[in-house]
Design a protein around this motif. Structure first.
Motif, PDB file in Angstrom:
ATOM      1  N   ASN A  39      15.903   6.913  -6.017  1.00  0.00           N
ATOM      2  CA  ASN A  39      17.277   6.488  -6.191  1.00  0.00           C
ATOM      3  C   ASN A  39      18.051   7.687  -6.707  1.00  0.00           C
ATOM      4  N   LYS A  40      19.095   8.096  -6.015  1.00  0.00           N
ATOM      5  CA  LYS A  40      19.834   9.305  -6.403  1.00  0.00           C
ATOM      6  C   LYS A  40      20.528   9.149  -7.753  1.00  0.00           C
ATOM      7  N   SER A  41      21.011   7.978  -8.070  1.00  0.00           N
ATOM      8  CA  SER A  41      21.737   7.761  -9.328  1.00  0.00           C
ATOM      9  C   SER A  41      20.829   7.754 -10.543  1.00  0.00           C
ATOM     10  N   THR A  42      19.662   7.145 -10.407  1.00  0.00           N
ATOM     11  CA  THR A  42      18.784   6.971 -11.572  1.00  0.00           C
ATOM     12  C   THR A  42      17.587   7.914 -11.577  1.00  0.00           C
ATOM     13  N   GLY A  43      17.257   8.488 -10.408  1.00  0.00           N
ATOM     14  CA  GLY A  43      16.078   9.339 -10.298  1.00  0.00           C
ATOM     15  C   GLY A  43      14.782   8.547 -10.205  1.00  0.00           C
ATOM     16  N   MET A  44      14.894   7.222 -10.144  1.00  0.00           N
ATOM     17  CA  MET A  44      13.716   6.364 -10.099  1.00  0.00           C
ATOM     18  C   MET A  44      12.982   6.500  -8.762  1.00  0.00           C
ATOM     19  N   LEU A  45      11.660   6.639  -8.838  1.00  0.00           N
ATOM     20  CA  LEU A  45      10.800   6.670  -7.654  1.00  0.00           C
ATOM     21  C   LEU A  45      10.553   5.240  -7.201  1.00  0.00           C
ATOM     22  N   TYR A  46      10.737   4.994  -5.899  1.00  0.00           N
ATOM     23  CA  TYR A  46      10.484   3.657  -5.368  1.00  0.00           C
ATOM     24  C   TYR A  46       8.999   3.478  -5.095  1.00  0.00           C
ATOM     25  N   ASP A  47       8.466   2.336  -5.505  1.00  0.00           N
ATOM     26  CA  ASP A  47       7.076   1.967  -5.264  1.00  0.00           C
ATOM     27  C   ASP A  47       6.903   1.692  -3.778  1.00  0.00           C
ATOM     28  N   MET A  48       5.917   2.318  -3.158  1.00  0.00           N
ATOM     29  CA  MET A  48       5.687   2.199  -1.720  1.00  0.00           C
ATOM     30  C   MET A  48       5.382   0.777  -1.275  1.00  0.00           C
ATOM     31  N   ASN A  49       4.847  -0.052  -2.161  1.00  0.00           N
ATOM     32  CA  ASN A  49       4.452  -1.412  -1.785  1.00  0.00           C
ATOM     33  C   ASN A  49       5.511  -2.467  -2.083  1.00  0.00           C
ATOM     34  N   THR A  50       6.641  -2.054  -2.607  1.00  0.00           N
ATOM     35  CA  THR A  50       7.727  -2.978  -2.917  1.00  0.00           C
ATOM     36  C   THR A  50       8.597  -3.186  -1.686  1.00  0.00           C
ATOM     37  N   THR A  51       9.016  -4.416  -1.457  1.00  0.00           N
ATOM     38  CA  THR A  51       9.966  -4.662  -0.368  1.00  0.00           C
ATOM     39  C   THR A  51      11.355  -4.245  -0.829  1.00  0.00           C
ATOM     40  N   ASN A  92       7.216   1.763   2.118  1.00  0.00           N
ATOM     41  CA  ASN A  92       6.330   2.565   2.959  1.00  0.00           C
ATOM     42  C   ASN A  92       6.646   2.369   4.442  1.00  0.00           C
ATOM     43  N   ASP A  93       6.921   1.128   4.847  1.00  0.00           N
ATOM     44  CA  ASP A  93       7.296   0.852   6.235  1.00  0.00           C
ATOM     45  C   ASP A  93       8.607   1.547   6.582  1.00  0.00           C
ATOM     46  N   LEU A  94       9.540   1.529   5.656  1.00  0.00           N
ATOM     47  CA  LEU A  94      10.829   2.189   5.861  1.00  0.00           C
ATOM     48  C   LEU A  94      10.630   3.680   6.099  1.00  0.00           C
ATOM     49  N   ILE A  95       9.782   4.312   5.303  1.00  0.00           N
ATOM     50  CA  ILE A  95       9.516   5.748   5.475  1.00  0.00           C
ATOM     51  C   ILE A  95       8.938   6.009   6.862  1.00  0.00           C
ATOM     52  N   ASN A  96       7.996   5.188   7.287  1.00  0.00           N
ATOM     53  CA  ASN A  96       7.400   5.371   8.617  1.00  0.00           C
ATOM     54  C   ASN A  96       8.426   5.194   9.727  1.00  0.00           C
ATOM     55  N   ILE A  97       9.317   4.237   9.581  1.00  0.00           N
ATOM     56  CA  ILE A  97      10.386   4.026  10.567  1.00  0.00           C
ATOM     57  C   ILE A  97      11.301   5.245  10.614  1.00  0.00           C
ATOM     58  N   LEU A  98      11.665   5.757   9.441  1.00  0.00           N
ATOM     59  CA  LEU A  98      12.545   6.922   9.379  1.00  0.00           C
ATOM     60  C   LEU A  98      11.888   8.135  10.034  1.00  0.00           C
ATOM     61  N   LYS A  99      10.611   8.336   9.749  1.00  0.00           N
ATOM     62  CA  LYS A  99       9.911   9.490  10.327  1.00  0.00           C
ATOM     63  C   LYS A  99       9.837   9.396  11.850  1.00  0.00           C
TER      64      LYS A  99
END
Length: 83
Positions: A56-68, A29-36
């Motif tokens: 993840n482009k290779s697996t299609g997995m959604l990243y959990d916003m609270n995971t580092t 989530n912090d990464l998204i805010n930095i990117l924005k």
């Protein structure tokens, strides 16, 4: 010590790719805010109300916003899609 990992970020809505070094101790989530904040095209109304998700482009997995980043499967060269 400030450890970073190299990723490739793809943003289909603006048809752009970015090569980035991101700190591994940040949450997704912090990464998204930095990117924005730091990629001007992302603040042009595309993601003004809703926060985008990272996949993840290779697996299609959604990243959990609270995971580092260091506790995710993001490694050097991981291709990530922001939708």
């Amino acid at each position: 010590m400030d450890f970073r990992v190299y990723i490739v970020l793809e943003v289909p809505i603006i048809e752009k790719k970015y090569e980035l070094l991101v700190p591994i101790d940040r949450k997704i989530n912090d990464l998204i805010n930095i990117l924005k904040k730091n990629i001007p095209e992302l603040t042009s109304g595309y993601y003004s109300k809703n926060s985008p998700n990272l996949y993840n482009k290779s697996t299609g997995m959604l990243y959990d916003m609270n995971t580092t980043i260091k506790n995710s499967n993001i490694k050097v060269g991981t291709r990530i899609v922001m939708v």
